[in-house]
Design an enzyme around this catalytic site. Sequence first.
Site, PDB file in Angstrom:
ATOM      1  N   TYR A  55       0.824  -1.213   0.000  1.00 28.85           N
ATOM      2  CA  TYR A  55       0.000   0.000   0.000  1.00 28.85           C
ATOM      3  C   TYR A  55       0.857   1.262   0.000  1.00 28.85           C
ATOM      4  O   TYR A  55       1.792   1.403   0.800  1.00 28.85           O
ATOM      5  CB  TYR A  55      -0.928   0.026   1.229  1.00 28.85           C
ATOM      6  N   HIS A  85      -2.893  16.798  -2.004  1.00 32.53           N
ATOM      7  CA  HIS A  85      -3.331  16.829  -0.599  1.00 32.53           C
ATOM      8  C   HIS A  85      -3.077  18.179   0.072  1.00 32.53           C
ATOM      9  O   HIS A  85      -3.500  18.384   1.204  1.00 32.53           O
ATOM     10  CB  HIS A  85      -2.639  15.715   0.193  1.00 32.53           C
ATOM     11  N   ASN A 197       1.494  11.073   6.082  1.00 34.85           N
ATOM     12  CA  ASN A 197       0.890  10.321   7.182  1.00 34.85           C
ATOM     13  C   ASN A 197       1.558  10.696   8.497  1.00 34.85           C
ATOM     14  O   ASN A 197       2.763  10.951   8.542  1.00 34.85           O
ATOM     15  CB  ASN A 197       1.064   8.821   6.955  1.00 34.85           C
ATOM     16  N   TYR A 280     -15.998  29.863  47.542  1.00 40.67           N
ATOM     17  CA  TYR A 280     -15.245  28.736  46.999  1.00 40.67           C
ATOM     18  C   TYR A 280     -14.074  29.167  46.117  1.00 40.67           C
ATOM     19  O   TYR A 280     -13.039  28.499  46.080  1.00 40.67           O
ATOM     20  CB  TYR A 280     -16.169  27.838  46.169  1.00 40.67           C
ATOM     21  N   ARG A 283     -11.287  29.710  48.807  1.00 40.23           N
ATOM     22  CA  ARG A 283     -10.836  28.621  49.678  1.00 40.23           C
ATOM     23  C   ARG A 283     -10.719  27.270  48.971  1.00 40.23           C
ATOM     24  O   ARG A 283     -10.041  26.371  49.469  1.00 40.23           O
ATOM     25  CB  ARG A 283     -11.730  28.494  50.909  1.00 40.23           C
ATOM     26  N   PHE A 329      -1.726   6.327  12.425  1.00 40.19           N
ATOM     27  CA  PHE A 329      -1.964   7.746  12.140  1.00 40.19           C
ATOM     28  C   PHE A 329      -3.218   8.287  12.806  1.00 40.19           C
ATOM     29  O   PHE A 329      -3.490   9.479  12.745  1.00 40.19           O
ATOM     30  CB  PHE A 329      -2.075   7.959  10.628  1.00 40.19           C
ATOM     31  N   GLU A 414     -12.235   6.174   5.386  1.00 46.71           N
ATOM     32  CA  GLU A 414     -11.816   6.761   6.661  1.00 46.71           C
ATOM     33  C   GLU A 414     -13.083   7.196   7.391  1.00 46.71           C
ATOM     34  O   GLU A 414     -13.443   8.370   7.433  1.00 46.71           O
ATOM     35  CB  GLU A 414     -10.858   7.925   6.385  1.00 46.71           C
TER      36      GLU A 414
END
Length: 510
Positions: A55, A85, A197, A280, A283, A329, A414
């Site tokens: 791949y 990309h 990646n 609060y 303290r 990834f 994906e």
Amino acid sequence: MAASLRVQAGKLSLADLKKAYDSHQPLLLDASCKENVLAAKAVVDEYVSHQKIAYGINTGFGKLANVVIPEDHLPQLQKNLVLSHACGVGQYLEPASIRLVMLLKINSLIQGYSGVSWQLIEALIALYNAAIYPCIPEKGSVGASGDLAPLAHMSLALLGEGEVMYQNQLRQSADVLQEVGLHPLTLAPKEGLALLNGTQVSTALLARAVIRCQRLIDAAIVAGALSLTATQANLHPFDQRLHQLRMNEGQIDIARMLTFLLTDTAIGTTSTKHQVQDPYSLRCQPQVLGACLTQMRYAAGILQAEVNAVTDNPLVFATTKEIISGGNFHAQSVGFAADALAVAIATTATISERRTALLLDPAFSGLPAFLVNASGENSGFMLAQVTAAALVSENKVLAHPASVDSIPTSMNQEDHVSMATFAARRLDEMLDNSMTVVAIELLAACQGIDLLKQKPQTTHLKKFYDKIRQIISFYDVDRYFASDITKVKEMIEMHEFALPSQGSNSCLVF
């Protein structure tokens, strides 16, 4: 000449990241990593020469993984991957964050599981050491299959494509490479995929947030101690015996640091107002900030593992000559850590704003309304508190968890993503907001102390009070106030309120 940052494969510390974030230091690689890199590259070359299918080496990507690519097209395959990309949008990351991205990518590649050439690593280091920062848009990654779009923009510079920031100027990569004597690369099989990646962008943004969180929590502790002084609060709630019984390390550490800052101050161990219980926000600081500190430490622990992780795909195992495709990834752990930080950052600001509000209210503090004499004619800190309230409310929206908002991509290949990149990126705005809120409290607390005419007596707390008063004068009548807030916020950013070490009980995040 700047000192070098020595990098051993898979052995980066958070202190190393902080150095890289704070300033540019040339990288010096440990020579021992070259052998592993070359061994993994030889496996990739063998797969290509024997036409063994793997791949991303001789196939398409994502949903196109079943498309086999001829050997003579493989260099173009890797270049096309980077070009196609590089679809990021939005503002560019600042150089400090880009340094982290590049450092993390280099640290991943030199571990010898990515199958890239030594020339590629040398080219990345050459860019880094010359302070040539590829322009990386901040938006466009879903934090799974790696930070594909932003890492593609990082990789463009290696090809002589896209823009870089060099010597504080935005320029074309090709022009800068030629100017400094570097040449565009032709990517070998697997190299484009190895570059794209990985979780390096989401991890770098988480690192930025963790580093800034340390500065925020320190300043918040100082602000809390100064507010306790200005309100003449009861200090019995900080008795270590109480906190030991809770058995929460973060809470114990916050209580110890507050006690360290406040011991022997003019207010002694109890309030001069003889108030049995304070609100609060005063303290319960150890309980609240202690919980925040615990979350920050959790995120730092996740970060420490992730900076040395190998997160590209597929991975090359040279000893067995295998190339195995998996899913390292996927940045779910980074997304979870970022969401935990978001809650801690928001809470740190929320409790700080409440202490500021107490200081401004004469019904509680006994100080002049809005911390100014002749209030009415003067508005004093009225709108500073409004600003703090506005920022706290913004943080409440930004604190919504990002990591649960998965959205399918790539034709459902994906189909579950982490959203870690956005989860980590939005922390920067939250930290800006929270640092501003704490800066307002620091100013208000110092103003309250001056109105009491009772300065801090301990060495460390007085040191912090004096730092503020050296640049910001007492607010006697209304004046332009925004610049005062900005100056103290910048002090927080520069870690001017760094707490003194308490050995193993330090309140530091890392």
